[in-house]
Write an enzyme that holds these catalytic residues in place. Structure first.
Site, PDB file in Angstrom:
ATOM      1  N   ARG A 137       0.833  -1.207   0.000  1.00 53.97           N
ATOM      2  CA  ARG A 137       0.000   0.000   0.000  1.00 53.97           C
ATOM      3  C   ARG A 137       0.873   1.266   0.000  1.00 53.97           C
ATOM      4  NH1 ARG A 137      -1.754   1.495   6.035  1.00 53.97           N
ATOM      5  NH2 ARG A 137      -0.247   0.255   7.182  1.00 53.97           N
ATOM      6  N   GLU A 175     -18.626   4.111  -0.293  1.00 57.82           N
ATOM      7  CA  GLU A 175     -17.814   3.478  -1.323  1.00 57.82           C
ATOM      8  C   GLU A 175     -18.560   3.256  -2.637  1.00 57.82           C
ATOM      9  OE1 GLU A 175     -16.211   2.683   2.697  1.00 57.82           O
ATOM     10  OE2 GLU A 175     -18.185   2.337   1.773  1.00 57.82           O
ATOM     11  N   ASP A 180      -7.836  -6.111  12.841  1.00 57.89           N
ATOM     12  CA  ASP A 180      -9.130  -5.589  12.394  1.00 57.89           C
ATOM     13  C   ASP A 180     -10.190  -6.685  12.325  1.00 57.89           C
ATOM     14  OD1 ASP A 180      -8.007  -3.136  12.233  1.00 57.89           O
ATOM     15  OD2 ASP A 180      -8.015  -2.984  10.056  1.00 57.89           O
TER      16      ASP A 180
END
Length: 317
Positions: A10, A58, A117
């Site tokens: 990323r 989104e 997460d």
């Protein structure tokens, strides 16, 4: 021994966007309130007038990206893989895929390595979802060098592209000065005649480590990096099937619908051989440190070695 440099793909995504912007005025970036995490913040700081934060919406972001592409822009729509591929799937399918618009989807935080997460954010289904969209190109880079090259190749390509990036910093093994990236072309990293290990994403480095261990045990494994899941390089896959007679696939994704499925579909048509799939089985992930989770789910060199030995014993002796 040379120091192993680690970097999250990323990070390379953000760097590549910033570099591309200087030479491509039509490039714009959209994000869904996650710029710090997706690293599109690098682009935002340099080119704020070409950055659009669409908020936690989104599906709407994908619609905006489609509109920008229809106006001649090259939009990179960015969010976590669970939201970019999962929550926004219908818009991606109908508003981007169906009209075959020039939208690039930067999906970060994919797979089990999202770690703490937990299951809701550990997207192990995104490749499978994107593979079903006609004309969608899917790229899953193996390290930071390949990720940057992939972003630049995607920007130059005319059509929808799904780019998959990770949260976890992983070893860089490609040489940036000499590395060449071509959409749809796999890379043979190691030759071998006993078995072929075909890997994608962070599992490519694990496959290379596994091959070294296997060689010490007398098993000569070919290693292939498939950075483009779709279109799949069927030529390199079928050649490996014919020459080694046994394939192991390794991916940080569900064993249903991902790299393993794509490879299996290919070899049944050209050279039917056993294909053993290593990935996330038919189950959800859970919260925990990324490195520990990868080992727990068998997404590591040791498990590749174990599964390969079992397969060689079963099918080659």
């Amino acid at each position: 021994m040379a120091e192993v440099i680690k970097k999250a793909t990323r990070e390379s995504y953000g760097e590549a966007l910033k570099e591309l912007a200087a030479e491509c005025e039509d490039l714009v970036v959209l994000d869904a309130d996650l710029a710090e995490a997706t690293k599109t913040v690098m682009f935002k700081k340099e080119y704020p007038e070409r950055f659009f934060d669409c908020g936690i919406a989104e599906a709407n972001m994908m619609g905006v990206a489609a509109g920008l592409a229809a106006c001649g822009k090259i939009p990179f729509a960015s969010s976590f893989a669970m939201f970019a591929a999962g929550r926004a799937f219908e818009i991606v399918r109908n508003s981007i895929g169906y009209p075959h618009l020039n939208v690039k989807i930067g999906a970060t935080h994919a797979g089990i390595s999202v770690g703490e997460d937990g299951a809701t954010h550990q997207c192990n289904e995104d490749i499978a979802l994107m593979r079903t969209i006609p004309g969608m190109t899917i790229i899953n880079p193996a390290d930071g060098v390949e990720a940057k090259a992939a972003v630049k190749a995607a920007a130059a390509y005319n059509g929808p592209v799904y780019l998959r990036f990770g949260r976890l910093a992983t070893p860089i093994f490609n040489d940036e000065a000499s590395y060449k990236f071509e959409i749809g072309k796999g890379i043979t990293l190691k030759e071998g005649n006993d078995v072929t290990i075909i890997a994608t994403g962070l599992m490519v480095n694990e496959a290379m480590q596994a091959a070294k261990q296997l060689e010490a045990d007398g098993i000569n494994a070919r290693v292939i990096n498939i950075h483009t899941i779709k279109p799949l390089d069927t030529e390199i896959v079928c050649k490996a099937a014919k020459e080694t007679g046994l394939i192991i696939t390794a991916e940080e994704h569900s064993v249903i619908g991902g790299l393993g499925s794509a490879v299996s579909e290919a070899v049944t048509q050209c050279c039917p051989v056993p294909v053993i799939k290593i990935g996330v089985n038919d189950e959800y992930g859970y919260s925990g440190p990324a490195v520990d989770l990868l080992k727990k789910f068998g997404l590591c060199a040791d498990n590749i070695v174990s599964k390969t030995k079992e397969a060689v014993e079963k099918f080659k002796k």
